[in-house]
Design an enzyme around this catalytic site. Structure first.
Site, mmCIF file in Angstrom:
data_model
loop_
_atom_site.group_PDB
_atom_site.id
_atom_site.type_symbol
_atom_site.label_atom_id
_atom_site.label_comp_id
_atom_site.label_asym_id
_atom_site.label_seq_id
_atom_site.Cartn_x
_atom_site.Cartn_y
_atom_site.Cartn_z
ATOM 1 N N SER A 179 0.818 -1.208 0.000
ATOM 2 C CA SER A 179 0.000 0.000 0.000
ATOM 3 C C SER A 179 0.853 1.259 0.000
ATOM 4 C CB SER A 179 -0.915 0.019 1.234
ATOM 5 O OG SER A 179 -1.587 1.258 1.336
ATOM 6 N N CYS A 180 0.413 2.259 -0.776
ATOM 7 C CA CYS A 180 1.068 3.568 -0.750
ATOM 8 C C CYS A 180 0.826 4.271 0.577
ATOM 9 C CB CYS A 180 0.555 4.443 -1.894
ATOM 10 S SG CYS A 180 -1.230 4.760 -1.834
ATOM 11 N N SER A 181 -0.082 3.737 1.384
ATOM 12 C CA SER A 181 -0.405 4.334 2.682
ATOM 13 C C SER A 181 0.323 3.669 3.846
ATOM 14 C CB SER A 181 -1.919 4.264 2.929
ATOM 15 O OG SER A 181 -2.624 5.029 1.980
#
Length: 465
Positions: free
Chosen positions: A244-246
């Site tokens: 995830s980019c988060s």
């Protein structure tokens, strides 16, 4: 292999028929797509891991189910057909209409969850969608579309409202050219992929929605519940091996609780690397100035073995750092179960350092804070150039929407103009509607000059016209 013209022609024909559907019929279509993804979460997760070699099966199952379930919750009672809002006082009636045919470029990191979400939010607006997955995730997307078509047959909608457009080729230039042609032929482009794909979409001449690069810094101050913060960080930073980019990429820990927080993270599987191991880890993670693709979203065991570190039981790695920028690669996005750790004494300085991190990588995307100090929370939110600030949450779980926060469920997180995007929202169905505003006459209530200019005149005077 179908041509762009063939695919888009079929999509336009299907969308033309779909445009006449009522809200109830549209909601049945959306639910059919959700069920295709939700009920096949396990097989899609298995295929995704086998095909891409990224992440892990258990977390992809959870992601497929949770994101689909949450998105359907958001869409369940939302109006997207005909009159969606009426303001009698202003004489404005809003009427929702389709955008048309949408091309969606989807990533290798989420080969099932992202296409499912893209289908749900675009079909909610009576659009057709053409999915163009990363070539190394082509099989997963193709299988997903076949499963979706089975459900669409049940509700009687033209199945060409959803199509899979393969970019798979031995020639990368050919793949890029096919994607460019597709982008130019549709009405709107959605890109949930890397910066190069986002730029290509914006340069296509077609209206486009893109996402920003992640590199999430999270601040922890002395008021934080350390055990709760450690639980959330450990679960989030390791989820699906950080696809995830988060995912949390760096932690900024107040000095008075620095050791306590590190101990709590280590008790949850975090492995604090030594200086020598830090060098080995850097040499493994970065090759020729960029991320080593062989270690993107890989297990901690593979990362440790590749780096030559004796830490095969580690669940994630903690790397102490002081610098920021290209000479300090751990300050950037890693897409691996590796979290960089910074120590701070002065809160204002810590906020400035976080902004510097974002300016290096991740500007506009998001940050987090674990704290009960409301002043710290407010200052961090006001002084950093990000679109989301998560308070006391597992970042990769909550950033794209959660049942325990008010953010819209999405897998496409825009970063505003800071990140080179046209919106700062969690992208959802509202971005795939054209709105007609029907304006009726209302009683005119113009203000007086005194009401508009009075305060200015009192402060600065005025010369009568």
């Amino acid at each position: 292999m179908n041509t762009v013209a063939e695919v888009v022609t079929r999509a336009r024909e299907a969308q033309s028929a779909y445009e006449s559907y009522t809200q109830e019929q549209v909601d049945a279509v959306v639910t059919a797509v959700a069920w295709a993804g939700y009920s096949n979460a396990e097989s899609l997760a298995e295929l995704a891991v086998q095909e891409t070699g990224l992440g892990n099966y258990e977390d992809k199952v959870r992601k497929n189910r949770r994101k689909t379930f949450g998105t359907l919750r958001d869409l369940k009672h939302a109006r997207s057909v005909g009159v969606i809002d009426e303001n009698r006082a202003r004489g404005i009636t809003k009427i929702a209409k389709p955008v048309g045919v949408i091309a969606a470029s989807t990533p290798i990191t989420n080969p099932a969850a992202t296409p499912i979400h893209n289908m749900l939010v675009t079909l909610k607006g009576r659009n057709a969608i053409v999915l163009a997955p990363h070539p190394k995730a082509d099989g997963t997307c193709g299988t997903l579309v076949r499963l979706v078509h089975q459900e669409l047959h049940k509700v009687g909608v033209p199945t060409d409202i959803v199509q899979h457009f393969s970019l798979k080729s031995d020639d990368k230039a050919h793949s890029k050219e096919r994607l460019r042609e597709l982008m130019e032929a549709v009405d709107l482009v959605l890109v949930t992929a890397g910066p190069a794909s986002v730029r290509a979409a914006y340069q296509s001449g077609t209206p486009a929605l893109g996402v920003g690069r992640g590199n999430v810094p999270v601040l922890i101050d002395a008021s934080a519940n350390v055990e709760d913060a450690a639980d959330k960080i450990a679960s989030s930073a390791t989820f699906d091996y950080a696809t995830s980019c988060s995912s949390e990429n760096s932690l900024f820990i107040e000095e008075s609780v620095y050791v306590t927080v590190l101990n709590a993270l280590q008790s949850r599987g975090g492995y604090l690397v030594s200086r020598e191991e830090k060098t080995l880890l850097a040499e493994a993670l970065w090759k020729e100035g960029g991320l080593n693709r062989e270690l993107v979203a890989q297990s901690p065991r593979i990362v440790a073995e590749t780096a030559g570190i004796d830490a095969t039981d580690a669940k994630f790695f903690l790397v102490e750092e002081e610098g920021i920028g290209k000479a300090f690669p751990f300050s950037g996005e890693k897409i691996a179960p590796v979290v960089t750790v910074y120590r701070w004494r002065n809160f204002s300085d810590a906020v400035q350092t976080i902004q510097r991190i974002l300016e290096y990588q991740g500007l506009g995307h998001s940050i987090g804070i674990h704290s009960t100090n409301e002043e710290h929370i407010k200052v961090l939110a006001h002084r950093t150039k990000v679109c989301r600030v998560l308070v006391n949450q597992a970042h990769c779980i909550g950033n794209g929407g959660d049942f325990a926060n008010g953010l819209d469920f999405t897998l496409s997180l825009a970063s505003g103009t800071w990140g080179g995007n046209s919106t700062s929202d969690n992208i959802t169905y509202k971005h795939f509607l054209n709105i007609t505003r029907l304006s009726r006459p209302i009683s005119a209530t113009p203000p007086t000059e005194e009401e508009l200019f009075g305060d200015y005149w009192d402060n600065f005077g005025h010369d009568a016209p």
